[in-house]
Design a protein around this motif. Structure first.
Motif, PDB file in Angstrom:
ATOM      1  N   UNK A 128       6.858  14.999 -18.356  1.00 48.65           N
ATOM      2  CA  UNK A 128       6.685  15.822 -17.010  1.00 48.65           C
ATOM      3  C   UNK A 128       4.960  16.119 -16.777  1.00 48.65           C
ATOM      4  N   UNK A 129       4.462  16.079 -17.986  1.00 49.41           N
ATOM      5  CA  UNK A 129       2.729  16.180 -17.913  1.00 49.41           C
ATOM      6  C   UNK A 129       2.391  14.759 -17.278  1.00 49.41           C
ATOM      7  N   UNK A 130       2.526  13.725 -17.561  1.00 45.75           N
ATOM      8  CA  UNK A 130       2.004  12.503 -17.332  1.00 45.75           C
ATOM      9  C   UNK A 130       2.462  12.204 -15.744  1.00 45.75           C
ATOM     10  N   UNK A 131       3.710  12.555 -15.444  1.00 44.84           N
ATOM     11  CA  UNK A 131       4.035  12.589 -13.854  1.00 44.84           C
ATOM     12  C   UNK A 131       3.149  13.217 -13.131  1.00 44.84           C
ATOM     13  N   UNK A 132       2.893  14.383 -13.433  1.00 42.66           N
ATOM     14  CA  UNK A 132       2.198  15.401 -12.552  1.00 42.66           C
ATOM     15  C   UNK A 132       0.733  14.935 -12.364  1.00 42.66           C
ATOM     16  N   UNK A 133       0.085  14.239 -13.789  1.00 36.94           N
ATOM     17  CA  UNK A 133      -1.316  13.765 -13.664  1.00 36.94           C
ATOM     18  C   UNK A 133      -1.286  12.426 -12.884  1.00 36.94           C
ATOM     19  N   UNK A 134      -0.231  11.479 -12.995  1.00 35.23           N
ATOM     20  CA  UNK A 134      -0.284  10.284 -12.246  1.00 35.23           C
ATOM     21  C   UNK A 134      -0.053  10.581 -10.839  1.00 35.23           C
ATOM     22  N   UNK A 135       0.865  11.532 -10.353  1.00 39.33           N
ATOM     23  CA  UNK A 135       0.646  11.738  -8.690  1.00 39.33           C
ATOM     24  C   UNK A 135      -0.802  12.271  -8.275  1.00 39.33           C
ATOM     25  N   UNK A 136      -1.252  13.116  -8.974  1.00 36.52           N
ATOM     26  CA  UNK A 136      -2.787  13.763  -8.538  1.00 36.52           C
ATOM     27  C   UNK A 136      -3.611  12.389  -8.530  1.00 36.52           C
ATOM     28  N   UNK A 137      -3.680  11.750  -9.592  1.00 37.08           N
ATOM     29  CA  UNK A 137      -4.605  10.571  -9.564  1.00 37.08           C
ATOM     30  C   UNK A 137      -4.490   9.535  -8.563  1.00 37.08           C
ATOM     31  N   UNK A 138      -3.087   9.236  -8.413  1.00 43.14           N
ATOM     32  CA  UNK A 138      -2.486   8.214  -7.128  1.00 43.14           C
ATOM     33  C   UNK A 138      -3.078   8.712  -5.679  1.00 43.14           C
ATOM     34  N   UNK A 139      -2.793  10.234  -5.621  1.00 44.13           N
ATOM     35  CA  UNK A 139      -3.128  10.798  -4.409  1.00 44.13           C
ATOM     36  C   UNK A 139      -4.771  10.337  -3.894  1.00 44.13           C
ATOM     37  N   UNK A 140      -5.508  10.755  -5.165  1.00 46.71           N
ATOM     38  CA  UNK A 140      -6.815  10.856  -4.971  1.00 46.71           C
ATOM     39  C   UNK A 140      -7.373   9.489  -4.735  1.00 46.71           C
ATOM     40  N   UNK A 141      -6.852   8.489  -5.703  1.00 46.64           N
ATOM     41  CA  UNK A 141      -7.012   7.086  -5.232  1.00 46.64           C
ATOM     42  C   UNK A 141      -6.821   6.576  -3.941  1.00 46.64           C
ATOM     43  N   UNK A 142      -5.795   7.126  -3.273  1.00 50.40           N
ATOM     44  CA  UNK A 142      -5.389   6.479  -2.020  1.00 50.40           C
ATOM     45  C   UNK A 142      -5.998   6.903  -0.975  1.00 50.40           C
ATOM     46  N   UNK A 143      -6.413   8.192  -1.071  1.00 44.90           N
ATOM     47  CA  UNK A 143      -7.641   8.729  -0.052  1.00 44.90           C
ATOM     48  C   UNK A 143      -8.719   8.037  -0.227  1.00 44.90           C
ATOM     49  N   UNK A 144      -9.357   7.835  -1.236  1.00 44.25           N
ATOM     50  CA  UNK A 144     -10.586   7.362  -1.488  1.00 44.25           C
ATOM     51  C   UNK A 144     -10.482   5.584  -0.923  1.00 44.25           C
ATOM     52  N   UNK A 145      -9.579   5.008  -1.384  1.00 46.37           N
ATOM     53  CA  UNK A 145      -9.350   3.636  -0.753  1.00 46.37           C
ATOM     54  C   UNK A 145      -9.139   3.592   0.710  1.00 46.37           C
ATOM     55  N   UNK A 146      -8.502   4.602   1.370  1.00 43.66           N
ATOM     56  CA  UNK A 146      -8.123   4.566   2.724  1.00 43.66           C
ATOM     57  C   UNK A 146      -9.654   4.884   3.488  1.00 43.66           C
ATOM     58  N   UNK A 147     -10.442   5.816   2.863  1.00 42.50           N
ATOM     59  CA  UNK A 147     -11.740   5.648   3.426  1.00 42.50           C
ATOM     60  C   UNK A 147     -12.764   4.810   3.389  1.00 42.50           C
ATOM     61  N   UNK A 148     -12.629   3.939   2.227  1.00 45.43           N
ATOM     62  CA  UNK A 148     -13.231   2.442   1.997  1.00 45.43           C
ATOM     63  C   UNK A 148     -12.632   1.573   2.812  1.00 45.43           C
ATOM     64  N   UNK A 149     -11.488   1.350   3.144  1.00 46.44           N
ATOM     65  CA  UNK A 149     -10.775   0.347   4.037  1.00 46.44           C
ATOM     66  C   UNK A 149     -11.200   0.723   5.272  1.00 46.44           C
ATOM     67  N   UNK A 150     -11.204   2.077   5.713  1.00 48.53           N
ATOM     68  CA  UNK A 150     -11.661   2.037   7.202  1.00 48.53           C
ATOM     69  C   UNK A 150     -13.198   1.485   7.642  1.00 48.53           C
ATOM     70  N   UNK A 151     -14.023   1.728   6.673  1.00 48.04           N
ATOM     71  CA  UNK A 151     -15.356   1.229   6.517  1.00 48.04           C
ATOM     72  C   UNK A 151     -15.418  -0.061   6.539  1.00 48.04           C
ATOM     73  N   UNK A 152     -14.740  -0.508   5.611  1.00 49.26           N
ATOM     74  CA  UNK A 152     -14.611  -2.205   5.597  1.00 49.26           C
ATOM     75  C   UNK A 152     -14.125  -2.868   6.943  1.00 49.26           C
ATOM     76  N   UNK A 153     -13.122  -2.236   7.502  1.00 50.31           N
ATOM     77  CA  UNK A 153     -12.580  -2.707   8.627  1.00 50.31           C
ATOM     78  C   UNK A 153     -13.617  -2.808   9.734  1.00 50.31           C
ATOM     79  N   UNK A 154     -14.235  -1.720   9.876  1.00 47.24           N
ATOM     80  CA  UNK A 154     -15.248  -1.598  11.124  1.00 47.24           C
ATOM     81  C   UNK A 154     -16.380  -2.495  10.850  1.00 47.24           C
ATOM     82  N   UNK A 155     -16.710  -2.922   9.732  1.00 41.82           N
ATOM     83  CA  UNK A 155     -17.922  -3.574   9.163  1.00 41.82           C
ATOM     84  C   UNK A 155     -17.076  -5.389   9.413  1.00 41.82           C
ATOM     85  N   UNK A 156     -16.083  -5.404   9.199  1.00 34.03           N
ATOM     86  CA  UNK A 156     -15.401  -6.910   9.285  1.00 34.03           C
ATOM     87  C   UNK A 156     -15.333  -6.996  10.975  1.00 34.03           C
TER      88      UNK A 156
END
Length: 457
Positions: A128-156
């Motif tokens: 239960x503890x690992x599942x909650x922690x993994x969900x939070x980490x995955x959400x933060x990683x996805x948001x960070x990668x979304x912003x990076x991808x948007x910047x890279x798409x504009x650059x490309x």
């Protein structure tokens, strides 16, 4: 006639040869019968002696066999008693071992059940503890990668626009250079047409192959320093062309390859050939030798307006095949080589643009793959957890069945021990007359075949 005297009365009498022979036969037969009877008596005496000797030997052997059997019976009885004692000791030891094994198995089973219950409780909390922690980490990683991808798409996109503009300018420059080359080649063609009359007189007295080889060697050092142009002497596959031209760049990449066939015939030839008679063989030679183009250099059909106009493309009959007159031998090589060089440059630039587009597409696909992979891993982890819980339940059920089986085996061992204790020779021979008779014979000192055994004194 023979005179014979009687041994009894002393009276002499005569007898012929037949009578003498009869008397002699009687005497001989009587002596023979007497000798036969004597030999029979000797044989009978020898036979009686042999029988008496055999009887004596048989009696001695019987006494020896009886003694051996008595010793064997005593040995077997002693072994039977020893084995019976050993079996009883082993049964008692086995009973003790079974009781100990049952106790150990029950204790181990109980300890395993307690351990599995504790591990299950710990894993439930940790998951239960690992599942909650993994969900939070995955959400933060996805948001960070979304912003990076948007910047890279504009650059490309900006880089793509810049590369497209540069490519268009370069293509315009190269198209202008190509037009200049075409104008230059057209001038060359006109000059070669003017030279046709002069060359026609020069070709008299020398072969067309020699002429083409000489023309190429004039320009080999300056125009074709890295080119290969030699006669095709390899007829291992059934046929060969006249010359093969190959040129590669500094990295060893082949730029262009051409299979040449030269055809000429004298003016007084009775059978006139046509150029298309040699197309099929030329195409086959090009394919076998791995050449890209096929060129027929010909003086056949001298009155044909089609072949006299210059370079004739016959690719509608056979792929990448051309027909030229001797004065266009060098120009066709230059045209095909320059076209191949331009093609290589266009292919390289197109590959660069294609790779840029592929990078952007791959980036988007990688993002989607990551999201899909995370969802799939989360689902797999959830199913694995449920599977682990189910397996623990199955293990508990299996241990319970094992306990019941051990208790049941203890009862069966007790019944088997009771049956072994009741096992006697009488029970074994109850429905087996053969074994019963054998044991009776051993008790009474007789062979199983019913022969009396003579016991020693």
């Amino acid at each position: 006639m023979n005179e014979i005297k009687c041994p009894r009365c002393g009276e002499a009498f005569t007898i012929d040869e037949a009578g003498f022979a009869a008397i002699l036969k009687q005497v001989r037969d009587a002596e023979f019968d007497k000798e036969v009877r004597r030999h029979e008596e000797l044989l009978a005496a020898d036979k009686r002696q042999a029988v008496q000797l055999a009887v004596s030997e048989a009696l001695g052997k019987a006494h020896d066999d009886a003694a051996q059997k008595e010793a064997r019976i005593a040995e077997l009885e002693a072994r039977l008693v020893a084995e019976e004692r050993e079996r009883e000791a082993q049964e008692r030891l086995a009973q003790v071992e079974r009781e100990r094994a049952l106790a150990d198995a029950a204790a181990a089973k109980d300890a395993r059940i307690v351990e599995l219950e504790q591990r299950l409780a710990v894993q439930e909390g940790a998951f239960e503890t690992e599942k909650l922690l993994a969900v939070e980490q995955a959400r933060a990683a996805l948001e960070r990668e979304r912003d990076e991808l948007a910047a890279q798409v504009k650059l490309k996109e900006a880089e793509k626009c810049q590369a497209t503009s540069a490519l268009r300018e370069q293509l315009a420059i190269e198209l202008k250079a190509k037009d200049d080359i075409i104008a230059y080649k057209e001038g060359e063609i006109e000059r070669y047409k003017d030279m046709k009359a002069r060359l026609s007189t020069k070709l008299v007295g020398e072969s067309l192959e020699q002429h083409c080889e000489v023309e190429f060697n004039k320009l080999r050092a300056t125009a074709f320093p890295h080119a290969y142009f030699e006669k095709d002497n390899d007829a291992s596959e059934g046929s060969k062309g006249d010359f093969i031209f190959r040129e590669s760049d500094e990295n060893g990449n082949e730029i262009v390859s051409i299979m040449f066939e030269m055809k000429n015939e004298s003016d007084d030839s009775s059978h006139r050939h046509r150029n298309e008679d040699f197309f099929k063989k030329l195409d086959a030679d090009r394919t076998k030798k791995g050449c890209e183009y096929a060129v027929l250099v010909t003086l056949l059909e001298p009155e044909s307006e089609l072949y006299n106009q210059g370079i004739v493309d016959v690719s509608y009959r056979y792929e990448k095949m051309y027909v030229v007159r001797p004065q266009f031998f060098i120009p066709i090589i230059s045209i095909l080589r320059n076209a191949a060089l331009n093609s290589m440059a266009y292919k390289a630039e197109l590959a660069v643009v294609r790779n840029q587009n592929i990078d952007i597409t791959n980036f988007e696909e990688s993002m989607e793959t990551f999201k899909a992979g995370f969802a799939r891993n989360f689902d797999l982890a959830s199913r694995k957890f449920q599977t682990a819980v189910d397996e623990i339940d199955k293990t508990i059920t299996h241990l319970q069945k094992t306990k019941e089986a051990l208790l049941s085996s203890e009862n069966n061992l007790r019944l088997a021990n009771n049956k072994a204790q009741d096992l006697t020779i009488k029970r074994l021979t109850r429905k087996n007359p053969t074994m019963k008779a054998a044991f009776e014979a051993l008790r009474q000192g007789e062979d199983p075949d019913g022969m009396s055994t003579v016991r020693p004194a």
